[in-house]
Design a protein around this motif. Sequence first.
Motif, PDB file in Angstrom:
ATOM      1  N   ASP A 115     -10.601   8.131 -23.255  1.00  0.00           N
ATOM      2  CA  ASP A 115     -10.820   7.490 -24.554  1.00  0.00           C
ATOM      3  C   ASP A 115     -11.513   8.465 -25.493  1.00  0.00           C
ATOM      4  O   ASP A 115     -11.924   9.557 -25.106  1.00  0.00           O
ATOM      5  CB  ASP A 115     -11.615   6.188 -24.413  1.00  0.00           C
ATOM      6  CG  ASP A 115     -12.964   6.386 -23.735  1.00  0.00           C
ATOM      7  OD1 ASP A 115     -13.499   7.519 -23.768  1.00  0.00           O
ATOM      8  OD2 ASP A 115     -13.491   5.414 -23.174  1.00  0.00           O
ATOM      9  N   LYS A 116     -11.634   8.050 -26.773  1.00  0.00           N
ATOM     10  CA  LYS A 116     -12.162   8.969 -27.781  1.00  0.00           C
ATOM     11  C   LYS A 116     -13.635   9.292 -27.580  1.00  0.00           C
ATOM     12  O   LYS A 116     -14.108  10.321 -28.056  1.00  0.00           O
ATOM     13  CB  LYS A 116     -11.914   8.423 -29.185  1.00  0.00           C
ATOM     14  CG  LYS A 116     -12.643   7.130 -29.515  1.00  0.00           C
ATOM     15  CD  LYS A 116     -12.327   6.702 -30.940  1.00  0.00           C
ATOM     16  CE  LYS A 116     -13.053   5.421 -31.329  1.00  0.00           C
ATOM     17  NZ  LYS A 116     -12.748   5.001 -32.705  1.00  0.00           N
ATOM     18  N   GLN A 141      -0.601   7.414 -31.948  1.00  0.00           N
ATOM     19  CA  GLN A 141      -1.470   6.879 -33.004  1.00  0.00           C
ATOM     20  C   GLN A 141      -1.678   7.975 -34.046  1.00  0.00           C
ATOM     21  O   GLN A 141      -2.302   8.990 -33.767  1.00  0.00           O
ATOM     22  CB  GLN A 141      -2.828   6.446 -32.438  1.00  0.00           C
ATOM     23  CG  GLN A 141      -3.795   5.952 -33.511  1.00  0.00           C
ATOM     24  CD  GLN A 141      -5.236   5.960 -33.042  1.00  0.00           C
ATOM     25  OE1 GLN A 141      -5.527   6.355 -31.923  1.00  0.00           O
ATOM     26  NE2 GLN A 141      -6.139   5.530 -33.901  1.00  0.00           N
ATOM     27  N   TRP A 196      -7.988  10.722 -31.226  1.00  0.00           N
ATOM     28  CA  TRP A 196      -7.224   9.484 -31.078  1.00  0.00           C
ATOM     29  C   TRP A 196      -7.934   8.506 -30.147  1.00  0.00           C
ATOM     30  O   TRP A 196      -8.755   8.880 -29.313  1.00  0.00           O
ATOM     31  CB  TRP A 196      -5.845   9.803 -30.511  1.00  0.00           C
ATOM     32  CG  TRP A 196      -5.039  10.709 -31.376  1.00  0.00           C
ATOM     33  CD1 TRP A 196      -4.271  10.350 -32.440  1.00  0.00           C
ATOM     34  CD2 TRP A 196      -4.910  12.138 -31.264  1.00  0.00           C
ATOM     35  NE1 TRP A 196      -3.674  11.458 -32.997  1.00  0.00           N
ATOM     36  CE2 TRP A 196      -4.041  12.565 -32.298  1.00  0.00           C
ATOM     37  CE3 TRP A 196      -5.447  13.084 -30.386  1.00  0.00           C
ATOM     38  CZ2 TRP A 196      -3.696  13.896 -32.471  1.00  0.00           C
ATOM     39  CZ3 TRP A 196      -5.113  14.407 -30.556  1.00  0.00           C
ATOM     40  CH2 TRP A 196      -4.249  14.805 -31.592  1.00  0.00           C
ATOM     41  N   ARG A 197      -7.562   7.247 -30.251  1.00  0.00           N
ATOM     42  CA  ARG A 197      -8.146   6.196 -29.413  1.00  0.00           C
ATOM     43  C   ARG A 197      -7.923   6.508 -27.934  1.00  0.00           C
ATOM     44  O   ARG A 197      -8.825   6.367 -27.113  1.00  0.00           O
ATOM     45  CB  ARG A 197      -7.526   4.847 -29.779  1.00  0.00           C
ATOM     46  CG  ARG A 197      -8.079   3.661 -29.015  1.00  0.00           C
ATOM     47  CD  ARG A 197      -7.587   2.353 -29.602  1.00  0.00           C
ATOM     48  NE  ARG A 197      -6.123   2.338 -29.711  1.00  0.00           N
ATOM     49  CZ  ARG A 197      -5.463   2.280 -30.884  1.00  0.00           C
ATOM     50  NH1 ARG A 197      -6.133   2.248 -32.026  1.00  0.00           N
ATOM     51  NH2 ARG A 197      -4.152   2.252 -30.917  1.00  0.00           N
ATOM     52  N   LYS A 198      -6.719   6.914 -27.573  1.00  0.00           N
ATOM     53  CA  LYS A 198      -6.428   7.428 -26.245  1.00  0.00           C
ATOM     54  C   LYS A 198      -5.999   8.873 -26.399  1.00  0.00           C
ATOM     55  O   LYS A 198      -5.002   9.151 -27.076  1.00  0.00           O
ATOM     56  CB  LYS A 198      -5.347   6.595 -25.557  1.00  0.00           C
ATOM     57  CG  LYS A 198      -5.810   5.224 -25.112  1.00  0.00           C
ATOM     58  CD  LYS A 198      -4.739   4.526 -24.284  1.00  0.00           C
ATOM     59  CE  LYS A 198      -5.203   3.156 -23.805  1.00  0.00           C
ATOM     60  NZ  LYS A 198      -4.156   2.466 -22.997  1.00  0.00           N
TER      61      LYS A 198
END
Length: 299
Positions: free
Chosen positions: A11-12, A38, A51-53
Amino acid sequence: MAWHQLSVTSDKETAPKLSDFFSDCGAVSVTYMDAEDQPVYEPAPGETRIWRKTRVIALFELDIEPERVKQIAQQQFVDSPLNDWTLERIEDQAWERAWLEHFKPLKFGDRLWVCPTGQEIEETGTVCMTLDPGLAFGTGTHPTTALCLEWLACHDLTGKTIIDYGCGSGILAVAAVLLGAKQAHCIDIDPQALEATYYNAEKNQVTHAIQCYLPEQFPAQKADIVLANILAGPLIELSENIAKLVSDKGSLVLSGILNEQADTVIQAYQQQGLHFSTPRPQEDWCRLDGYYVHPMSRM
């Protein structure tokens, strides 16, 4: 020479910590990639937006044991999401040529080709710009650059003066001169961009018509055509300065704008007296074509 490439999705919040961990373990490079499509369009200057992931990819020399690195990471980040581990052996190759395999000749309008070295196209009634991926952004493959090249290829530039504000690789300025412009002034905050512009101007034998400046070095003057392919935020912040560069009967070409940002950018330049044609979209992006209706009102 070859390398171990170890990659994992996190994750970020964890990605920057994982990057530091890989570096401490001897990684020669660590890069980020989007793990779920994303988009990240407009980070602030100096900001690294994650990015979020995020896929964190580390490159190690062969004397490093990547399985051991993975084991320690899982122990150290036991409460963090670490998914889809992969380990590959990456062989050395001519990386620039490998990239060029994915960069093919592109045609804009009926008059302009942009081609990598060794793939130049000779076609009656057209000009060919030789351009390879290199120091600064801009090869014509991205919609924001393509929209500007399309504009240049569809207008008579003979004898015109050009300002390329935020020149990047210099692709727009070089294209303009090849298409007949007599002079192009290139402005960028990044000295590396100016270096790339000079290199591409020399490669295309147009150095006689290209001048490069940092913003504070540019002597205030107007041009027949002002191009600014940057991003909506800077375009709005610089609207007064950029608008002043357009001659009374000149043209303003703005790009680097998401479709949903067009109205906000237009409003900023309308306050400077400019008018705009209907936005020209391409994918998620658009180009704005501006002009002055009543030049005498600016006196």
